[in-house]
Every structure is written in C-alpha cells, then in structure tokens.
Scaffold this active site. Sequence first.
Site, short mmCIF file in Angstrom:
data_model
loop_
_atom_site.label_atom_id
_atom_site.label_comp_id
_atom_site.label_asym_id
_atom_site.label_seq_id
_atom_site.Cartn_x
_atom_site.Cartn_y
_atom_site.Cartn_z
N PRO A 67 0.77 -1.25 0.00
CG PRO A 67 -0.60 -1.41 1.89
CD PRO A 67 0.49 -2.10 1.16
CE LYS A 171 -0.34 4.30 -10.33
NZ LYS A 171 -1.61 3.96 -10.95
P1 NAD Z 1 -4.49 -3.21 -0.75
O1 NAD Z 1 -4.47 -2.47 0.52
O2 NAD Z 1 -5.76 -3.79 -1.26
O3 NAD Z 1 -3.43 -4.42 -0.70
C1 NAD Z 1 -2.19 -4.34 -0.07
C2 NAD Z 1 -1.85 -5.72 0.50
O4 NAD Z 1 -0.57 -5.61 1.13
C3 NAD Z 1 -2.83 -6.20 1.56
O5 NAD Z 1 -3.26 -7.51 1.28
C4 NAD Z 1 -2.04 -6.12 2.86
O6 NAD Z 1 -2.41 -7.09 3.81
C5 NAD Z 1 -0.62 -6.36 2.33
N1 NAD Z 1 0.42 -5.87 3.26
C6 NAD Z 1 0.41 -4.70 3.96
N2 NAD Z 1 1.54 -4.61 4.69
C7 NAD Z 1 2.26 -5.74 4.44
C8 NAD Z 1 3.52 -6.23 4.89
N3 NAD Z 1 4.27 -5.53 5.75
N4 NAD Z 1 3.95 -7.42 4.46
C9 NAD Z 1 3.19 -8.14 3.58
N5 NAD Z 1 1.98 -7.74 3.12
C10 NAD Z 1 1.53 -6.55 3.54
O7 NAD Z 1 -3.85 -2.21 -1.83
P2 NAD Z 1 -4.01 -2.27 -3.43
O8 NAD Z 1 -5.23 -1.52 -3.83
O9 NAD Z 1 -3.80 -3.68 -3.87
O10 NAD Z 1 -2.76 -1.38 -3.87
C11 NAD Z 1 -1.42 -1.87 -3.82
C12 NAD Z 1 -0.54 -0.85 -4.50
O11 NAD Z 1 -0.92 -0.72 -5.88
C13 NAD Z 1 -0.66 0.56 -3.89
O12 NAD Z 1 0.59 1.18 -3.89
C14 NAD Z 1 -1.64 1.25 -4.83
O13 NAD Z 1 -1.46 2.66 -4.82
C15 NAD Z 1 -1.25 0.63 -6.16
N6 NAD Z 1 -2.33 0.61 -7.17
C16 NAD Z 1 -3.61 0.25 -6.83
C17 NAD Z 1 -4.60 0.23 -7.82
C18 NAD Z 1 -6.02 -0.18 -7.51
O14 NAD Z 1 -6.89 0.02 -8.38
N7 NAD Z 1 -6.32 -0.74 -6.34
C19 NAD Z 1 -4.28 0.56 -9.14
C20 NAD Z 1 -2.97 0.89 -9.46
C21 NAD Z 1 -1.98 0.91 -8.46
#
Ligand code: NAD
Length: 306
Positions: A67, A171
């Site tokens: 995240p 990005k």
């Molecule tokens: P999310 O919060 O749904 O998923 C993040 C995952 O990381 C969770 O499953 C969480 O449990 C895990 N996590 C957190 N801390 C951790 C640690 N210390 N060790 C291991 N796992 C850990 O977030 P997301 O929406 O999947 O986004 C992830 C990244 O992608 C972000 O940087 C976001 O900005 C980027 N992003 C998201 C989207 C979208 O549409 N959701 C699109 C493009 C980019």
Amino acid sequence: MNEPIGFIGLGSMGAPLASRLLDTGHSLVVHDVRPDALARFAGRDVTVAGSVREVADAASIVLVSLPTPDIVRAVATGPDGLIGGDRIRLYVDLSTTGPIAAREIGGALAARGIGVVDAPVSGGVAGAAVGKLVLMAAGAGPDVAQVLPILANLGQVEVVGEAPGMGQSLKLINNVLSATHMAIVSEAMVLGVKAGLDPEVMLTVLNKGSGRNTSTEERFPKFVLPRTFDNGFSNALMRKDLKLCMEMAEAMQVPMWVGTAVDRLWMQTVLQIGPNENTTTIVKTIEQWAGVEVRGKSAAPRAAAA
Ligand code: NAD
C-alpha cells in the site's frame, strides 16, 4: 522445475496479479500479513512464506504490491526486510511508491548487489484480472530485460527510463490526471443533476463531446450511476498518490494549482466519506454539499429513511 517468483502483498491489485502469474505457468512463493489474503491461494502452485525474509531466501526475483511507501520501505530495506535475504537478486516494485522513496530503496538494495526495477501499474483491479494493465518500468537495462517476460503476463510494459523512480514519476503524473478528471466530473455531474438533467443522458452526450475521459466513459457508468462504488481503489490510496505527487512537484519546484486543489478535495473525501471507501465515492462529497444524487435507473432504490 522453474524457480518460484517471490510475491509480497496479495491485496486488491496483488491478488489478481499473482493469479495471472500462476495462470501463465509460474510458481510463486507468497507472503501477506493478512491470513485471508493468503487463504484465497489455497490449492494453487504457491508456497506460503511466513515472513518477508523467507521470500527473499527462496526466490531470486521478488515482486511487491504494497500500500504505502513506508510499508514498501520496511519490507524492502527494514531490519527483517528483503535486503537480508540469501537468494534475492532482483526486486520489482509494482506499488505506487513515488520517486523519492524508490530512489532511496533502490540505492540501499543496489549497495547489496540487488537489482531494482520500478514497475507501477495503471488499469485498476479489472485490468489486473485480465492482464490489461500498463506497467511503467524503469531500471538498468539487463534488470529490465530479465523481468520483462514475467511482467509481460500482466499487461503492456512501457520502459520509461533507466534510473530508479522514473516509472514512479510517470505513475504519479498519470494518477493526478485520473484524480483530477474524477473530481471535476463529480462536480459537473452534480451540477447537471441539480439543474434538472438526467445523468444517463448527460454521460451519453458528454461521451460524444470534448468533455469525455475515463471517468465519463467508465467510472461513472459502471460505479456511480448504479451506486455500487466498487471500483477497488481506496480513497486512502488515492490521497497517498496525490500527496506523493505534490511532494514531487515541490521537489521539482513546479507549482501545481489544480493538482493541489484536487488533493485538498480528496483529503475532504477521506474525512467525510471514509479512507476505505473507493475513489468513485468522491462524488458523494459534492452530492452532500449540493443536496442531490447522481443516480442511474439501474441503481438499487434508496434505503428507507430510519
Ligand atoms: P491493498 O491495501 O488492497 O493491498 C495491499 C496488500 O498488502 C494487503 O493484502 C495487505 O495485507 C498487504 N500488506 C500490507 N503490509 C504488508 C507487509 N508488511 N507485508 C506483507 N503484506 C503486507 O492495496 P491495493 O489496492 O492492492 O494497492 C497496492 C498498491 O498498488 C498501492 O501502492 C496502490 O497505490 C497501487 N495501485 C492500486 C490500484 C487499484 O486500483 N487498487 C491501481 C494501481 C496501483
């Protein structure tokens, strides 16, 4: 047998991305702090690692989808981070981490002989599920060449530079644009509804005119008019991207008046609507001020007032 790829962070984006890699014949060693995120991969070709370090001891290439920059920093270079692993040789960040943290993390890993590629993605959860993302990759030529065949399973890979963080810079620029049109389309649609226009008619006409963009073409028809708001990207993460973009603009001494206003509006949305709600709920912030709703015919009827 092929060596497994490491994958850390199986959230909204990480889960479909890891799933694509499995579908395309790779085996994975995965880690997430949430047991429910890991449980979804039961029965697939994955080894579950109990820690970040175990991943870095088992795989020479490790991808992360996490995240925030602080979490990425701790996972990559913290005391129990990937940096101490026996096997890791190449680290790929699919998260939106920003160029400042990417350069710092890249420098620390490079000093330990670990190559770094930043490859943040655009295209959302729906794009991730079908391998239709755009990946903005940056890194040293041989490192990028090594991961290209893996990343190509996730979408279109555009190599945008050799220095760590250049993919991250692009990005953030993409996301300030995406946030800006979501914000202004929210204002415009609320204005139209309050003026008596039908929101479905508005979108049909706007999408034939010069005002169209991905919010008028996709987000409003799919998530706002039906009032589902389930686009899979949280307000907290969008706010994080806007803050990172404003930090980058400050460092570059580029005044971004419009971007700053959008950042403020998203801060308001996080406070007023909630950090874990999805980004399309920004329209609710404006609706609550204006006293109308942008509601399509397919939306479920409003809950009866208590
Ligand atoms: P999310 O919060 O749904 O998923 C993040 C995952 O990381 C969770 O499953 C969480 O449990 C895990 N996590 C957190 N801390 C951790 C640690 N210390 N060790 C291991 N796992 C850990 O977030 P997301 O929406 O999947 O986004 C992830 C990244 O992608 C972000 O940087 C976001 O900005 C980027 N992003 C998201 C989207 C979208 O549409 N959701 C699109 C493009 C980019």
